[in-house]
Design a protein around this motif. Structure first.
Motif, short mmCIF file in Angstrom:
data_model
loop_
_atom_site.label_atom_id
_atom_site.label_comp_id
_atom_site.label_asym_id
_atom_site.label_seq_id
_atom_site.Cartn_x
_atom_site.Cartn_y
_atom_site.Cartn_z
N SER A 59 -3.55 10.86 -0.55
CA SER A 59 -3.74 10.03 -1.74
C SER A 59 -3.08 8.67 -1.53
O SER A 59 -1.99 8.59 -0.95
CB SER A 59 -3.14 10.71 -2.98
OG SER A 59 -3.74 11.97 -3.21
N ASP A 88 0.85 -1.19 0.00
CA ASP A 88 0.00 0.00 0.00
C ASP A 88 0.89 1.24 0.00
O ASP A 88 1.80 1.35 0.83
CB ASP A 88 -0.91 0.02 1.23
CG ASP A 88 -1.83 -1.21 1.28
OD1 ASP A 88 -2.34 -1.59 0.22
OD2 ASP A 88 -1.99 -1.78 2.38
N PHE A 95 2.62 5.25 -9.21
CA PHE A 95 1.55 5.85 -8.44
C PHE A 95 1.50 7.33 -8.80
O PHE A 95 2.45 8.07 -8.58
CB PHE A 95 1.79 5.67 -6.93
CG PHE A 95 0.86 6.45 -6.04
CD1 PHE A 95 -0.51 6.36 -6.22
CD2 PHE A 95 1.34 7.28 -5.04
CE1 PHE A 95 -1.38 7.08 -5.41
CE2 PHE A 95 0.49 7.99 -4.21
CZ PHE A 95 -0.88 7.90 -4.40
N SER A 152 1.03 5.54 -0.09
CA SER A 152 0.27 6.78 0.10
C SER A 152 1.22 7.96 0.13
O SER A 152 2.36 7.87 0.58
CB SER A 152 -0.55 6.73 1.40
OG SER A 152 0.29 6.66 2.53
N PHE A 201 -0.25 11.17 -8.58
CA PHE A 201 -1.02 12.01 -7.67
C PHE A 201 -0.77 13.47 -8.00
O PHE A 201 0.18 13.82 -8.72
CB PHE A 201 -0.64 11.73 -6.21
CG PHE A 201 0.76 12.14 -5.84
CD1 PHE A 201 1.01 13.36 -5.23
CD2 PHE A 201 1.83 11.30 -6.10
CE1 PHE A 201 2.30 13.75 -4.89
CE2 PHE A 201 3.14 11.67 -5.76
CZ PHE A 201 3.36 12.91 -5.16
N GLU A 205 -2.86 4.19 -2.97
CA GLU A 205 -3.21 3.13 -3.91
C GLU A 205 -2.59 1.82 -3.44
O GLU A 205 -1.54 1.81 -2.77
CB GLU A 205 -2.70 3.48 -5.31
CG GLU A 205 -3.18 2.56 -6.41
CD GLU A 205 -2.82 3.04 -7.81
OE1 GLU A 205 -2.87 2.21 -8.73
OE2 GLU A 205 -2.50 4.24 -7.96
N THR A 206 -3.23 0.70 -3.78
CA THR A 206 -2.74 -0.62 -3.42
C THR A 206 -2.18 -1.31 -4.66
O THR A 206 -2.81 -1.31 -5.72
CB THR A 206 -3.87 -1.47 -2.81
OG1 THR A 206 -4.28 -0.89 -1.57
CG2 THR A 206 -3.40 -2.90 -2.56
N PHE A 207 -0.99 -1.92 -4.51
CA PHE A 207 -0.34 -2.62 -5.61
C PHE A 207 -0.14 -4.09 -5.21
O PHE A 207 0.22 -4.39 -4.07
CB PHE A 207 1.01 -1.99 -5.92
CG PHE A 207 0.90 -0.57 -6.44
CD1 PHE A 207 0.90 -0.33 -7.81
CD2 PHE A 207 0.79 0.50 -5.57
CE1 PHE A 207 0.79 0.97 -8.29
CE2 PHE A 207 0.68 1.80 -6.04
CZ PHE A 207 0.67 2.03 -7.40
#
Length: 206
Positions: A121, A115, A144, A117, A146, A123-125
């Motif tokens: 903001s 995870d 990622f 951040s 943002f 996102e999970t990978f």
């Protein structure tokens, strides 16, 4: 006068530096040699990064890194985290945070999760290690994206799985992908207006 205003705008645009990631390849301090070294929460053994959770494993020869000499397993005995504050970002600018991901192939689960951040903001990978080996990690580049809402923000990489065999991480970097129009400080129009009046007064005197 137009040259003076342009110079003022250039000063506003150039007030921010370039955002960078400290020790994104995990090669500092670079004094450890061997298979791997466990760094617990609060350890200062990874320059530029704060270690949390259940700690991480700093990998040297245990598996093949994506680049240079070192990479990390985000799980030591269990899920760990690494974090650092990114500075010198430009508000409203789009950024790409890139990193290379694999996973510890020596134990399950097969699907590793990281995870990511930056500020608010996140996102999970995920990455499936099926077919991988420690000599053939099949690293994959992840991105990622943002938009910065502040000049600085906390970057966090967290393992999303339990156990001692976590997601592998290497070669983290950040780059700008687009810049929104530069916000003009409230004082700048007043400056421009004052310069315009000054120029008009000089023409009248002439």
């Amino acid at each position: 006068m137009k040259y003076v205003i342009a110079a003022a705008l250039m000063c506003v645009a150039g007030s921010a530096g370039a955002a960078t990631i400290a020790n994104g390849d995990f090669d500092q301090p670079g004094t450890f040699n061997g298979g791997f070294q466990t760094l617990g929460a609060g350890s200062t053994g990874l320059s530029g990064w704060t270690i949390g959770g259940s700690g991480i494993d700093l990998i040297n020869t245990y598996w093949t890194p994506q680049a240079d000499d070192y990479s990390i397993d985000l799980n030591a005995g269990n899920a760990g985290t690494i974090s650092q504050t990114i500075t010198d970002m430009i508000v409203g600018t789009a950024y790409d945070l890139t990193f290379w991901m694999s996973g510890n192939p020596a134990g399950g689960p097969a699907e590793k999760q990281i995870d990511v951040s930056v500020g608010f903001s996140g996102e999970t990978f995920t990455y499936d290690v099926t077919g991988n080996s420690r000599s053939n990690m099949n690293w994959e580049e992840m991105t990622f994206s943002f938009v910065a809402d502040s000049t600085e923000a906390l970057l966090v990489f967290s393992s999303g799985i339990s156990g001692a065999f976590g997601g592998a991480l290497d070669s983290i970097a950040i780059s700008e992908t687009g810049v929104s129009p530069i916000p003009v400080p409230a004082s700048l129009p007043l400056l421009a207006g004052g310069l315009a009046l000054l120029g008009l007064a000089r023409r009248r005197k002439a």
